[in-house]
Scaffold this active site. Structure first.
Site, mmCIF file in Angstrom:
data_model
loop_
_atom_site.group_PDB
_atom_site.id
_atom_site.type_symbol
_atom_site.label_atom_id
_atom_site.label_comp_id
_atom_site.label_asym_id
_atom_site.label_seq_id
_atom_site.Cartn_x
_atom_site.Cartn_y
_atom_site.Cartn_z
ATOM 1 N N GLY A 34 -13.353 0.647 -21.774
ATOM 2 C CA GLY A 34 -13.785 0.936 -23.135
ATOM 3 C C GLY A 34 -12.724 1.764 -23.832
ATOM 4 C CG LEU A 35 -12.368 1.566 -28.165
ATOM 5 C CD1 LEU A 35 -13.146 1.735 -29.468
ATOM 6 C CD2 LEU A 35 -10.916 1.185 -28.446
ATOM 7 C CB ALA A 38 -15.755 4.519 -24.580
ATOM 8 N N GLY A 39 -16.674 7.347 -23.001
ATOM 9 C CA GLY A 39 -17.598 7.916 -22.026
ATOM 10 C C GLY A 39 -17.367 7.447 -20.599
ATOM 11 C CE LYS A 40 -12.101 4.626 -20.573
ATOM 12 N NZ LYS A 40 -12.283 5.140 -21.955
ATOM 13 C CB SER A 41 -14.000 10.500 -17.614
ATOM 14 O OG SER A 41 -12.714 9.916 -17.693
ATOM 15 C CB SER A 108 -8.361 -1.442 -18.278
ATOM 16 O OG SER A 108 -9.731 -1.129 -18.293
#
Length: 227
Positions: A34-35, A38-41, A108
């Site tokens: 995601g951007l 975006a909240g990935k971590s 990614s």
């Protein structure tokens, strides 16, 4: 994926099936994309905690952390982003082969590179779960915990995904985290996708292993059903 000249893959004394059964584990890669912001971590850390405290080996491969070392030689143009995705993909594949849940938190942005990582996993008989955090650009820019969007707007950094570079969203991810989804609900959705890997019911092929008895993702040992 390139490889060095004059090298041969060294087999070990353990088959994947033997390793996984001895560890009572099954490996997989969960790929969070995601951007920036975006909240990935955040999701990755919560998922890792849930799995490990539930007795499942898991490790968070966070994009920024990896650029402190193993990917520290790479930049942010398209060519280096491709190298970064593929390199992290190979690392995750080894973690998964070992029986761990590799949780990748990485912007990614390139769909083709992500597909190559998926294909490498599938060719090796390993599960690959793509999780798309569909957080809108405006919300990501408003969060901006690392001040990347503000710095990009000020001209201090280039090649920021969503500003200077396009983000290519997944077409058919296993999990989509919609805006407004709580972290707990997102973790549950990913665990549900892991549950859907019916490895125990499939015929093992090319060195893959079935689901060990009683394995239930993210649940403490004393809460698992008895087979």
């Amino acid at each position: 994926m390139p490889r060095s000249d004059n090298v041969t893959w060294q087999e070990t004394n353990l088959s994947r099936s033997s390793r996984w059964r001895a560890l009572n584990a099954i490996g997989a890669t969960v790929w969070l994309t995601g951007l920036p912001a975006a909240g990935k971590s955040t999701l990755g850390a919560a998922l890792e905690e849930r799995l490990v405290l539930g007795g499942r080996p898991a490790y968070l491969l966070d994009g920024d952390n990896l650029r402190h070392g193993i990917c520290g030689d790479l930049g942010f143009d398209e060519a280096d982003r491709t190298r970064n995705i593929l390199r992290v993909g190979e690392l995750a594949r080894l973690f998964a082969d070992a029986g761990a849940i590799a949780i990748v938190a990485l912007v990614s942005p390139l769909a083709g590179a992500r597909q190559e990582v998926r294909s490498r996993h599938e060719a090796d008989g390993l599960a690959f779960i793509e999780v798309f955090l569909d957080t809108p650009l405006a919300e990501c820019a408003a969060r901006d915990p690392k001040h990347l969007y503000a710095r990009a707007a000020a001209g201090e950094i280039d090649d920021l995904t969503g500003v200077d570079q396009a983000y290519e969203p997944p077409v058919d991810p296993e999990v989509t985290v919609e805006p407004g989804t709580s972290v707990a609900a997102a973790v549950d959705a990913v665990l549900g996708s892991l549950d859907a890997i019916d490895a125990g019911a499939r015929v093992a092929k090319a060195g893959t292993a079935g689901m060990p008895p009683g394995l239930q993702w993210g649940r403490p040992n004393n809460e698992r059903g008895v087979d």
